[in-house]
Design a protein around this motif. Structure first.
Motif, short mmCIF file in Angstrom:
data_model
loop_
_atom_site.label_atom_id
_atom_site.label_comp_id
_atom_site.label_asym_id
_atom_site.label_seq_id
_atom_site.Cartn_x
_atom_site.Cartn_y
_atom_site.Cartn_z
N THR A 1 0.13 5.14 8.84
CA THR A 1 -0.58 6.02 9.77
C THR A 1 0.13 7.36 9.82
OG1 THR A 1 0.69 5.13 11.64
CG2 THR A 1 -1.49 4.16 11.22
N LYS B 1 1.69 -5.13 9.10
CA LYS B 1 0.26 -4.90 8.85
C LYS B 1 -0.01 -4.29 7.48
CE LYS B 1 -0.70 -4.00 13.76
NZ LYS B 1 -1.22 -3.00 14.73
N ASP B 2 1.08 -3.93 6.74
CA ASP B 2 0.93 -3.21 5.48
C ASP B 2 0.01 -2.00 5.68
OD1 ASP B 2 1.24 -2.55 2.80
OD2 ASP B 2 -0.36 -3.89 2.11
N GLU B 3 0.37 -1.17 6.66
CA GLU B 3 -0.52 -0.09 7.09
C GLU B 3 0.27 1.20 7.32
OE1 GLU B 3 -3.99 -0.58 10.06
OE2 GLU B 3 -2.28 0.05 11.28
N TYR C 1 4.98 3.59 8.44
CA TYR C 1 4.49 2.37 7.79
C TYR C 1 4.87 1.15 8.62
CZ TYR C 1 4.05 -1.39 4.34
OH TYR C 1 3.73 -2.56 3.68
N ARG D 1 0.83 -1.20 0.00
CA ARG D 1 0.00 0.00 0.00
C ARG D 1 0.87 1.25 0.00
NH1 ARG D 1 -4.75 -1.31 4.47
NH2 ARG D 1 -5.64 -3.13 3.40
#
Length: 489
Positions: free
Chosen positions: A299, A295-297, A291, A255
């Protein structure tokens, strides 16, 4: 480390103070603080034994007072100077006995050519496997400087294990925009420097949707990340974001940041990637994101002090630093502090008609490359800043930029590597500057470059046995395979 929340009726006890007796010294420490940072105390407090409820715990073996004091300092987020060999050994023993993860990580991050062999052998003796492997990797990177010293100074099986590990390779990537499947572009490659033959060799090809033009490029946990970038004459931000794992040789998509951006700073730090500033729709931005690869997330975190693009960055002694320039000749170096989610001004460098455009770290020093006089932009001058003393030093010598790109460098052990189209240079990093050590062939493609360090896989690691005294005393053992060693990092 998640120690769990106590039941409501136990919270008052849990938050209470505990006296820890080590040798002839006593330390008053909060129970929840100990449980957060030490697996030993976490297990003790959850054991239900009588000792878990006492107001005093006596650590009779495996820990010295100096080591425990160092552990408390590191757990509070401090960075104590450990110059004395006895301090280092006491810290290793404490980290192993009390299973203090943050202390073990701190020891890994302060490994240098002065303490490498001592920490390596101490980690072997006390079974602190993450430090054992980290020191072995540093020795693998530094055999040019430490190989002769290591022979005879430490057991031969430790030398053999370090020699079996791959040294970090210097990696370079050209600047490219996305391609299409039906067009094979032989220039869209990632290359690594073969130091034995002194030339650049093919490592992998870029994914077709990957852009390295004004992208964010960084290494985290020995994986190469390429995020963002642009395509087209309008410099539209691309959606493709990729990670390369040298162990498998595979690229995976991931992502992108919540805020689309290009020409930003991407840095691997504190087990995360950080994207700082950049440009979007022809506007400089200050948005900063973190990053989480697991979690491939992405914020958002605290915005950068001001909008910035293409800012130089470096990580030194567990601290992340970013350059922000103010025309006509001021470079502010800010530190991002994850614990407080805040930016802090570390120092300011003022040089006429100049700014820092590349920064690398060696031990507790930041080396800032800045453009030279305004009539000779392709000549770099070097400034050195000590994060310990807070002092700036202008180093002798000039460094030539590669044609079409600004200066780029990477530090491995006590060596710094730089590259341009005609020449690749290795420097010895010393107290008074960078001294040319050897030269190799230049990067075979023209244009701007991204550079980094990656450990490329090597087969046949040999894991040494523990010291006999370690097994006799019942200390924790090291893992028995190379794979388990790798998992410890």
């Amino acid at each position: 480390m998640d120690c769990g929340l106590p039941e409501p009726e136990e919270r008052e006890w849990w938050a209470g103070c505990l006296t820890v007796r080590v040798e002839d010294s006593c330390f008053a420490v909060q129970r929840d603080f100990l449980a957060r940072h030490s697996s030993y105390f976490q297990a003790l407090f959850h054991s239900g034994m009588i000792e878990s409820r006492r107001d005093e715990v006596h650590l009779r073996g495996g820990v010295r007072a100096k080591g425990f004091l160092i552990a408390l300092s590191v757990c509070r987020g401090e960075s104590p100077a450990l110059d004395d060999p006895d301090q280092l050994v006491d810290a290793v023993e404490c980290a192993a006995f009390l299973q203090v993860e943050c202390l073990a990580q701190y020891l890994c991050e302060i490994v240098d050519s002065d303490n490498c062999l001592l920490l390596y052998q101490a980690a072997s003796t006390f079974g602190l496997r993450v430090l054992f492997h980290g020191a072995a990797l540093f020795l693998s990177d530094s055999f040019y400087d430490l190989g002769d010293v290591a022979e005879g100074a430490i057991p031969q099986d430790l030398v053999d294990y370090a020699r079996s590990l791959p040294a970090a390779s210097y990696v370079a990537i050209g600047t490219h925009t996305p391609s299409v499947e039906r067009l094979h572009d032989s220039f869209r490659v990632v290359c690594h420097l073969d130091e034995q033959e002194g030339e650049w060799k093919h490592l992998t090809e870029l994914p077709t949707a990957c852009s390295t033009s004004m992208a964010g490029v960084a290494v985290l946990d020995n994986r190469l990340y390429i995020v963002g970038g642009v395509h087209g004459y309008r410099k539209d931000t691309v959606d493709g974001n990729f990670c390369y794992d040298p162990e498998t040789g595979l690229w995976t998509a991931l992502r992108g940041p919540l805020q689309p951006r290009h020409d930003f700073t991407l840095v691997g730090f504190n087990r995360r990637l950080y994207a700082v500033g950049g440009e979007f729709q022809q506007q400089l931005i200050s948005a900063t994101e973190s990053y989480d690869a697991a979690k491939d997330e992405w914020t958002f975190v605290c915005h950068a002090p001001r909008p910035v693009a293409s800012a130089a960055c470096a990580v030194a002694r567990r601290r992340m630093f970013v350059c922000f320039w103010r025309p006509p000749g001021t470079t502010d170096i800010f530190e991002y502090v994850p614990a407080g989610n805040a930016w802090r001004l570390e120092t300011t460098m003022v040089r006429a008609q100049s700014y820092g455009h590349c920064m690398v770290a060696h031990r507790d020093h930041l080396y800032v490359m800045r453009n030279g006089p305004c009539d000779d932009f392709l000549r770099c001058l070097m400034e050195c800043y000590s994060i310990t003393t807070g002092q700036w030093t202008t180093l002798a010598g000039q460094y030539i930029n590669s044609k079409g790109s600004l200066f780029t460098a990477a530090v491995r052990g006590d060596s710094a590597f730089t590259v341009k189209h005609m020449l690749t240079l290795e420097y010895a990093v010393t107290g008074d500057g960078w001294k040319p050590r050897r030269q190799m062939k230049g990067f075979p493609k023209s244009g701007s470059l991204w550079t980094c360090l990656l450990r490329l896989p090597r087969m046949g690691s040999v894991v040494p046995q523990l010291d006999a005294d370690t097994e006799k005393e019942g200390k924790r053992s090291l893992p028995g395979t190379a794979e388990e060693q790798a998992e410890a990092v």
